[in-house]
Design an enzyme around this catalytic site. Structure first.
Site, short mmCIF file in Angstrom:
data_model
loop_
_atom_site.label_atom_id
_atom_site.label_comp_id
_atom_site.label_asym_id
_atom_site.label_seq_id
_atom_site.Cartn_x
_atom_site.Cartn_y
_atom_site.Cartn_z
N ALA A 1 0.82 -1.21 0.00
CA ALA A 1 0.00 0.00 0.00
C ALA A 1 0.85 1.26 0.00
O ALA A 1 0.44 2.28 -0.55
CB ALA A 1 -0.93 0.00 1.21
N GLN B 1 -7.26 -0.90 5.74
CA GLN B 1 -7.90 -1.52 6.89
C GLN B 1 -9.36 -1.87 6.65
O GLN B 1 -9.94 -2.66 7.40
CB GLN B 1 -7.81 -0.59 8.11
CG GLN B 1 -6.41 -0.24 8.55
CD GLN B 1 -5.70 -1.39 9.25
OE1 GLN B 1 -6.32 -2.33 9.71
NE2 GLN B 1 -4.38 -1.30 9.34
N CYS C 1 3.75 1.40 12.61
CA CYS C 1 4.63 2.17 11.75
C CYS C 1 5.36 3.28 12.51
O CYS C 1 6.38 3.79 12.06
CB CYS C 1 3.83 2.80 10.61
SG CYS C 1 2.89 1.59 9.67
#
Length: 353
Positions: A68, A162, A299
Site C-alpha cells: 500500500a 484496513q 509504523c
C-alpha cells in the site's frame, strides 16, 4: 503467544498459503515471459487480479504493487494541484503529501476521529482519506468526501488498507490503495485500483509490466493475495459477526476504568483502542510479553512520539501515552481474548490499584 495486533498485520490464511506454494516450489517462470510456463504464471496473476477486483467498484483496473505504501505514493505523486487530507492519515499519505511540495490542506477531526466534509477551494487536485483508520478504527464518510471532491474537479484517493473486504468501498472514489497482509494475505504485495480514464505517470521506470507500473510480479504473492481477497468476500458476514461478538466480550470485560478512544458507532470493531489513567504502557508490555498488542500504530512504534491520531482527537500526551490498541479478527478465539484482557487488566491494576 496470544496475538492481538491485527491492524499491524493479520495471520496468513491457510488457504492463501496453499495457493502460494505451487508457485514457490515449481512455478518459477517469469509471468511476463511469452513461453508456456510464463503464460501459466501470467494466468495465475490474472485470476488473482479478478479476485481482488471483485470487492472493488466497477469501471477500473487493479494494478499490483509492492504494498500500500507504493500504491499511495504513486497515487499522490501522480496527481496535480493541491492536496487535501485529514489529520489522522497514515504516514504513507501525510509524509508523501508533504514530500510533493504542493499546497497541502489538512482537515481536522472531532473527538471521535470523524472528519466533516468541508467545501474545497479551487486548485485542489487530490483528496486522500482512509476508509477505516488503522489506530482507532473510525470509518470515514468517504462517499460524502468523494462528492465534494468531484464538485471541484479533483480526484478522490481512498486508503482502504484496513477496510477492504470489511466495509463497502463507495463507488465515487477514483483511486483505492490496498495491502494483502491486512486481509490474511502475504506481505510484500498490495494494489492500486485506478478508475477508467485516469492515467498516472510512472512512479517506477523500467519495463511497464503492469501498464504504468514497472517490476516483475511474483505469481506466488499475487495468488496469495487473490485467495485472501476471495475469502474476504465469501467469509465477510461470518468474519464481521465474529468481530462483533469479540468486541462485545472485550467491552464488557474491560469495565469502567478503561476509556475507548474514537467513535464506538462509526467504527470497525475489530480495532479496540483504549486508555487507562496513569497507565505505563512500556511496563505493561514488559509484564505481558506473551500477548501481542500495540501502543499505537506499528509504523510509528519506537519513535518516542505520541500518536498523531490520538493527539488529533484532542488527547493530551499523558492520555495518548496511556493508550493501547487491541486488534482481533478471524482467528482470534473468545477464550484467548478474555484471557489476554484479564492479564492486561490485572497488570494495569497492579500499577495503580
Amino acid at each position: 503467544m496470544i496475538y492481538l495486533d491485527y491492524q499491524a498485520t493479520t495471520p496468513l490464511a491457510p488457504e492463501a498459503l496453499k495457493a502460494m506454494l505451487p508457485w514457490l516450489e515449481q512455478g518459477h517462470a517469469n509471468p511476463h515471459s511469452p513461453h508456456r510456463a510464463g503464460r501459466q504464471a501470467r494466468a495465475a496473476v490474472e485470476v488473482a487480479r479478478d479476485q481482488v477486483a471483485a470487492l472493488l467498484p466497477q469501471g477500473g483496473r487493479v494494478v499490483f504493487t509492492s504494498g500500500a505504501t507504493e500504491a499511495l505514493n504513486w497515487a499522490i505523486k501522480g496527481a496535480s494541484g493541491g492536496i487535501v487530507t485529514t489529520a489522522i492519515e497514515h504516514a504513507a499519505v501525510l509524509d508523501t503529501a508533504h514530500a510533493t511540495g504542493r499546497d497541502l490542506t489538512i482537515l481536522p477531526v472531532d473527538d471521535e476521529g470523524l472528519v466533516a466534509p468541508a467545501s474545497l477551494a479551487p486548485g485542489v487536485g487530490l483528496v486522500a482519506a482512509m476508509l477505516v483508520n488503522n489506530e482507532i478504527g473510525t470509518v470515514q464518510p468517504i462517499a460524502a468526501l468523494a462528492e465534494e471532491t468531484h464538485r471541484v474537479g479533483a480526484r478522490m484517493l481512498c486508503d482502504a488498507v484496513q477496510g477492504y473486504g470489511r466495509i463497502a468501498i463507495p463507488d465515487g472514489v477514483d483511486l483505492v490503495a490496498l495491502s494483502a497482509h491486512k486481509i490474511h494475505g502475504p506481505k510484500g504485495i498490495g494494489a492500486l485500483w485506478i478508475r477508467d480514464g485516469i492515467t498516472l505517470p510512472p512512479l517506477l521506470h523500467g519495463g511497464d509490466q503492469e501498464g504504468g507500473r514497472s517490476g516483475t510480479l511474483s505469481p506466488a504473492l499475487c495468488a496469495g493475495f487473490g485467495v485472501a481477497a476471495k475469502l474476504m468476500a465469501t467469509r465477510g458476514e461470518e468474519d464481521m459477526a465474529h468481530v462483533e461478538r469479540l468486541w462485545a466480550v472485550a467491552i464488557a470485560q474491560l469495565g469502567p476504568d478503561w476509556t475507548i478512544n474514537g467513535s464506538t458507532e462509526r467504527r470497525y470493531r475489530g480495532n479496540l483502542n483504549v486508555r487507562r489513567e496513569g497507565l505505563d504502557v512500556a511496563r505493561l508490555m514488559s509484564d505481558c510479553r506473551d500477548i501481542a498488542f500495540s501502543a499505537g500504530s506499528a509504523c510509528a512504534s519506537g519513535s518516542g512520539r505520541t500518536s498523531h491520531v490520538l493527539r488529533a482527537l484532542g488527547l493530551g500526551d499523558a492520555q495518548a501515552r496511556s493508550s493501547i490498541r487491541l486488534g482481533f479478527g478471524r482467528y482470534t478465539t473468545e477464550a484467548d481474548l478474555t484471557a489476554a484482557i484479564a492479564r492486561l487488566d490485572a497488570a494495569a491494576r497492579a500499577q495503580r490499584p
